[in-house]
Motif scaffolding. Structure first.
Motif, PDB file in Angstrom:
ATOM      1  N   ASP A 363     -51.404  -6.229 -52.581  1.00  0.00           N
ATOM      2  CA  ASP A 363     -50.895  -6.378 -54.063  1.00  0.00           C
ATOM      3  C   ASP A 363     -49.169  -5.698 -54.018  1.00  0.00           C
ATOM      4  OD1 ASP A 363     -53.324  -7.142 -55.133  1.00  0.00           O
ATOM      5  OD2 ASP A 363     -53.960  -5.344 -55.884  1.00  0.00           O
ATOM      6  N   TYR A 364     -49.292  -4.717 -53.284  1.00  0.00           N
ATOM      7  CA  TYR A 364     -47.761  -4.350 -53.198  1.00  0.00           C
ATOM      8  C   TYR A 364     -46.794  -5.255 -52.543  1.00  0.00           C
ATOM      9  CZ  TYR A 364     -43.918  -1.143 -52.532  1.00  0.00           C
ATOM     10  OH  TYR A 364     -42.690  -0.607 -52.374  1.00  0.00           O
ATOM     11  N   LEU A 365     -47.373  -5.863 -51.723  1.00  0.00           N
ATOM     12  CA  LEU A 365     -46.561  -6.818 -50.820  1.00  0.00           C
ATOM     13  C   LEU A 365     -46.259  -8.175 -51.898  1.00  0.00           C
ATOM     14  CD1 LEU A 365     -48.720  -7.503 -47.456  1.00  0.00           C
ATOM     15  CD2 LEU A 365     -46.081  -6.487 -47.608  1.00  0.00           C
ATOM     16  N   LYS A 366     -46.893  -8.470 -52.884  1.00  0.00           N
ATOM     17  CA  LYS A 366     -46.496  -9.051 -53.646  1.00  0.00           C
ATOM     18  C   LYS A 366     -45.358  -8.893 -54.788  1.00  0.00           C
ATOM     19  CE  LYS A 366     -51.022 -11.078 -54.121  1.00  0.00           C
ATOM     20  NZ  LYS A 366     -52.243 -11.115 -54.985  1.00  0.00           N
ATOM     21  N   GLU A 367     -45.008  -7.599 -54.994  1.00  0.00           N
ATOM     22  CA  GLU A 367     -44.065  -6.925 -55.734  1.00  0.00           C
ATOM     23  C   GLU A 367     -42.669  -6.875 -54.664  1.00  0.00           C
ATOM     24  OE1 GLU A 367     -44.695  -3.031 -56.992  1.00  0.00           O
ATOM     25  OE2 GLU A 367     -46.750  -3.510 -57.465  1.00  0.00           O
ATOM     26  N   CYS A 368     -42.704  -6.938 -53.689  1.00  0.00           N
ATOM     27  CA  CYS A 368     -41.746  -6.612 -52.568  1.00  0.00           C
ATOM     28  C   CYS A 368     -40.833  -8.041 -52.226  1.00  0.00           C
ATOM     29  CB  CYS A 368     -42.116  -6.223 -51.114  1.00  0.00           C
ATOM     30  SG  CYS A 368     -42.943  -4.749 -51.197  1.00  0.00           S
ATOM     31  N   GLY A 369     -41.466  -9.108 -52.373  1.00  0.00           N
ATOM     32  CA  GLY A 369     -40.766 -10.320 -52.204  1.00  0.00           C
ATOM     33  C   GLY A 369     -40.092 -10.394 -50.765  1.00  0.00           C
ATOM     34  N   PHE A 370     -40.861 -10.152 -49.836  1.00  0.00           N
ATOM     35  CA  PHE A 370     -40.634 -10.248 -48.509  1.00  0.00           C
ATOM     36  C   PHE A 370     -40.413 -11.948 -48.268  1.00  0.00           C
ATOM     37  CE2 PHE A 370     -42.343  -5.904 -47.746  1.00  0.00           C
ATOM     38  CZ  PHE A 370     -41.159  -5.416 -47.790  1.00  0.00           C
ATOM     39  N   ASP A 371     -39.394 -12.367 -47.225  1.00  0.00           N
ATOM     40  CA  ASP A 371     -39.308 -13.720 -47.024  1.00  0.00           C
ATOM     41  C   ASP A 371     -40.625 -14.464 -46.423  1.00  0.00           C
ATOM     42  OD1 ASP A 371     -36.338 -14.472 -47.548  1.00  0.00           O
ATOM     43  OD2 ASP A 371     -36.276 -12.613 -46.577  1.00  0.00           O
ATOM     44  N   ARG A 372     -41.175 -13.379 -45.610  1.00  0.00           N
ATOM     45  CA  ARG A 372     -42.239 -14.043 -44.745  1.00  0.00           C
ATOM     46  C   ARG A 372     -43.078 -12.989 -44.591  1.00  0.00           C
ATOM     47  NH1 ARG A 372     -42.454 -17.214 -38.762  1.00  0.00           N
ATOM     48  NH2 ARG A 372     -44.648 -17.338 -38.876  1.00  0.00           N
ATOM     49  N   VAL A 373     -44.575 -12.979 -44.688  1.00  0.00           N
ATOM     50  CA  VAL A 373     -45.641 -11.982 -44.436  1.00  0.00           C
ATOM     51  C   VAL A 373     -46.822 -12.493 -43.713  1.00  0.00           C
ATOM     52  CG1 VAL A 373     -47.380 -10.458 -45.544  1.00  0.00           C
ATOM     53  CG2 VAL A 373     -45.487 -10.857 -46.682  1.00  0.00           C
ATOM     54  N   VAL A 374     -47.024 -11.740 -42.534  1.00  0.00           N
ATOM     55  CA  VAL A 374     -47.938 -12.129 -41.679  1.00  0.00           C
ATOM     56  C   VAL A 374     -48.965 -10.784 -41.620  1.00  0.00           C
ATOM     57  CG1 VAL A 374     -48.440 -12.738 -39.360  1.00  0.00           C
ATOM     58  CG2 VAL A 374     -46.551 -13.662 -40.153  1.00  0.00           C
ATOM     59  N   LEU A 375     -50.198 -11.278 -41.834  1.00  0.00           N
ATOM     60  CA  LEU A 375     -51.241 -10.142 -41.782  1.00  0.00           C
ATOM     61  C   LEU A 375     -52.444 -10.357 -40.745  1.00  0.00           C
ATOM     62  CD1 LEU A 375     -51.874 -10.117 -45.449  1.00  0.00           C
ATOM     63  CD2 LEU A 375     -50.463  -8.501 -44.446  1.00  0.00           C
ATOM     64  N   VAL A 376     -52.693  -9.446 -39.972  1.00  0.00           N
ATOM     65  CA  VAL A 376     -53.338  -9.597 -38.759  1.00  0.00           C
ATOM     66  C   VAL A 376     -54.884  -8.621 -38.963  1.00  0.00           C
ATOM     67  CG1 VAL A 376     -53.629  -9.355 -36.297  1.00  0.00           C
ATOM     68  CG2 VAL A 376     -51.347  -9.657 -37.445  1.00  0.00           C
ATOM     69  N   GLY A 377     -55.870  -9.195 -38.766  1.00  0.00           N
ATOM     70  CA  GLY A 377     -57.171  -8.584 -38.801  1.00  0.00           C
ATOM     71  C   GLY A 377     -58.231  -9.142 -39.762  1.00  0.00           C
ATOM     72  N   PRO A 378     -59.597  -8.709 -39.770  1.00  0.00           N
ATOM     73  CA  PRO A 378     -60.376  -9.375 -40.892  1.00  0.00           C
ATOM     74  C   PRO A 378     -60.213  -8.655 -42.173  1.00  0.00           C
ATOM     75  CG  PRO A 378     -61.528  -8.131 -39.078  1.00  0.00           C
ATOM     76  CD  PRO A 378     -60.045  -8.290 -38.658  1.00  0.00           C
ATOM     77  N   GLU A 379     -59.797  -7.481 -42.277  1.00  0.00           N
ATOM     78  CA  GLU A 379     -59.803  -6.710 -43.674  1.00  0.00           C
ATOM     79  C   GLU A 379     -58.631  -7.340 -44.249  1.00  0.00           C
ATOM     80  OE1 GLU A 379     -61.627  -4.458 -44.857  1.00  0.00           O
ATOM     81  OE2 GLU A 379     -63.079  -4.415 -43.346  1.00  0.00           O
ATOM     82  N   PHE A 380     -57.574  -7.482 -43.702  1.00  0.00           N
ATOM     83  CA  PHE A 380     -56.341  -8.024 -44.265  1.00  0.00           C
ATOM     84  C   PHE A 380     -56.524  -9.719 -44.847  1.00  0.00           C
ATOM     85  CE2 PHE A 380     -53.039  -5.105 -43.117  1.00  0.00           C
ATOM     86  CZ  PHE A 380     -52.709  -4.548 -44.586  1.00  0.00           C
ATOM     87  N   ALA A 381     -57.463 -10.310 -43.900  1.00  0.00           N
ATOM     88  CA  ALA A 381     -57.954 -11.784 -44.360  1.00  0.00           C
ATOM     89  C   ALA A 381     -58.847 -11.680 -45.343  1.00  0.00           C
ATOM     90  CB  ALA A 381     -58.255 -12.250 -43.099  1.00  0.00           C
ATOM     91  N   ALA A 382     -59.487 -10.764 -45.579  1.00  0.00           N
ATOM     92  CA  ALA A 382     -60.346 -10.924 -46.710  1.00  0.00           C
ATOM     93  C   ALA A 382     -59.729 -10.368 -48.006  1.00  0.00           C
ATOM     94  CB  ALA A 382     -61.623  -9.837 -46.386  1.00  0.00           C
ATOM     95  N   ALA A 383     -58.644 -10.050 -47.923  1.00  0.00           N
ATOM     96  CA  ALA A 383     -58.080  -9.319 -49.187  1.00  0.00           C
ATOM     97  C   ALA A 383     -56.876 -10.378 -49.809  1.00  0.00           C
ATOM     98  CB  ALA A 383     -57.280  -8.084 -48.758  1.00  0.00           C
ATOM     99  N   THR A 384     -56.768 -11.431 -49.052  1.00  0.00           N
ATOM    100  CA  THR A 384     -55.726 -12.219 -49.404  1.00  0.00           C
ATOM    101  C   THR A 384     -55.787 -13.679 -49.037  1.00  0.00           C
ATOM    102  OG1 THR A 384     -53.169 -12.793 -49.772  1.00  0.00           O
ATOM    103  CG2 THR A 384     -53.906 -11.924 -47.722  1.00  0.00           C
ATOM    104  N   HIS A 385     -55.391 -14.737 -50.129  1.00  0.00           N
ATOM    105  CA  HIS A 385     -55.117 -16.142 -49.593  1.00  0.00           C
ATOM    106  C   HIS A 385     -53.736 -16.468 -49.807  1.00  0.00           C
ATOM    107  CE1 HIS A 385     -59.513 -16.666 -49.333  1.00  0.00           C
ATOM    108  NE2 HIS A 385     -59.897 -15.974 -50.522  1.00  0.00           N
TER     109      HIS A 385
END
Length: 427
Positions: A363-385
């Motif tokens: 949720d915080y990443l959505k506020e940050c507006g980074f050009d590119r976001v890569v998430l690694v691991g099953p917990e992050f994968a389950a938290a976002t599409h």
């Protein structure tokens, strides 16, 4: 064998090893047991490779040069405590959720300007590492800085009774190892076991971050040397800039000093101020304090800046928990760069809080507006599409080789077990 007798044998050796592959000539081998090995089985090998004695706790491995004890781990811990008591070297105990290893190194760097200082190497901060650190003490050492880590209740209590620190510092308390501690309150209680020991000792001094309500809440009855970002403390500090290296000003008794560091992250300001406060308390000159802090170079993938032919990297891949992850992201959000990218790995050992804490990061990443976001691991994968996700670091490596980022400022952060430290080489 009584501990005094074992200590005489140790003094003949001067060095202890628990690894049969590393046996300095004349050293003492202590046969520890793990989930997949039995050190007793390697006692004979250690003796052949140069050890003078091998301490064992299974009689079937007895032979020339072996010393039989009831329990090798307990013998190691008791030996370390006995040795610490003989030398009476002033010991500073340090623990905390985040920053304890960096703070330990900063404190040691500052104190070394005036004293022959022993300090914990690497992350030797558990029930084995602490005694091994203490057994490296010699008569030449004038100070010792001993790091203590924990992921379950009672572990700090065990370690402080081995090290018997004279002074203490808890860097902070945060949401980490919640699976082991049970709750955030469990974290506070366990870290506070350092304070409990010093309080029972009577007349002990702690170094405390002034603005931390959790630490202040458990510091009653202790002599507090305060540092922080409030004016008028024993050592006060303020951030000058962090683009990307931390520059700060610290003030004591009305005199200010500016320091340009090699550390990334505004969250390292408190670590710097802790080292300045402790150095000053023990009589290190202000100029030496500033010089030591300015010269410290981070390593082991902690707040390191690496520049490659293609990108600039902030590598903070040694560990991650919700507190440190949010601090790193907030700092990176403030860094001025035309193109920013983050590669984040799962935060481990959070138990039932894991899904919620990973969702908060997303949720915080959505506020940050980074050009590119890569998430690694099953917990992050389950938290976002919404973001690119991978299950393992190998998949990230393969993707990078096919679609290599160029011209980015990249933050890499995750728990050590996610192995994101493999990424800088290909970026």
């Amino acid at each position: 064998m009584e501990i005094a007798e074992l200590y005489k044998c140790f003094m003949e050796c001067g060095k202890v090893t628990t690894d049969s592959r590393n046996c300095p000539e004349g050293s003492m081998f202590i046969a520890l047991k793990g989930e997949t090995f039995n050190g007793n089985a390697f006692a004979a090998q250690a003796l052949k490779q140069g050890c003078r004695y091998a301490v064992i706790d299974e009689s079937e491995y007895a032979g020339e040069g072996t010393i039989l004890v009831d329990n090798c781990l307990q013998a190691l811990q008791q030996l370390a405590n006995y040795h610490r008591r003989q030398l009476k070297t002033p010991v500073i105990g340090i623990t905390g959720t985040n920053g304890k290893t960096t703070t330990k190194e900063l404190i040691s760097t500052v104190l070394s300007r005036k004293f022959n200082t022993l300090y914990t190497e690497g992350n030797f901060n558990n029930h084995i590492g602490v005694p091994l650190t203490l057994l490296r003490l010699t008569k030449e050492h004038e100070m010792a800085v001993v790091e203590m880590g924990a992921n379950h209740p009672g572990e700090i209590k065990t370690l402080v009774h081995i090290a018997e620190p004279d002074y203490g510092i808890i860097t902070n308390v945060g949401k980490a190892h919640l699976q082991g501690f049970g709750s955030f309150e469990g974290v506070i209680r366990t870290k506070g076991e350092l304070y409990d020991f010093l309080r029972a000792k009577g007349g002990a001094t702690i170094f405390i971050q002034n603005e931390n309500p959790y630490l202040n809440g458990i510091a009653e009855g202790l002599t507090c040397v305060r540092y922080g970002q409030t004016a008028g403390l024993y050592v006060s500090g303020e951030l000058i800039s962090c683009s990307p290296f931390l520059s700060f000003r610290w003030t004591a008794e009305g005199v200010s000093h500016e320091v340009n560091t090699h550390l990334i992250g505004s969250y390292n300001l408190d670590n710097m101020l802790a080292a300045a406060a402790i150095g000053r308390y023990f009589g290190v000159s202000d100029d030496d304090i500033s010089s030591a802090l300015a010269s410290y170079l981070p390593h082991n993938n902690r707040s390191q800046l690496k520049e490659t032919a293609d990108n600039k990297l902030i590598v903070d891949a040694y560990n991650a928990n919700p507190t440190s992850m949010m601090a790193a992201l907030k700092n990176f959000r403030q860094v001025e760069a035309p193109h920013k990218m983050v590669i984040l790995g799962d935060m481990k050992e959070l138990g039932e809080a894991s899904r919620e804490e990973h969702q908060k990061v997303v949720d915080y990443l959505k506020e940050c507006g980074f050009d590119r976001v890569v998430l690694v691991g099953p917990e992050f994968a389950a938290a976002t599409h919404s973001y690119q996700t991978f299950q393992h670091v190998d998949e990230v490596l393969a993707d990078i080789w096919m679609h290599k980022p160029q011209g980015y400022y990249i933050l890499i952060k995750g728990s050590n077990s996610m192995k994101l430290s493999q990424l800088p080489e290909c970026l």
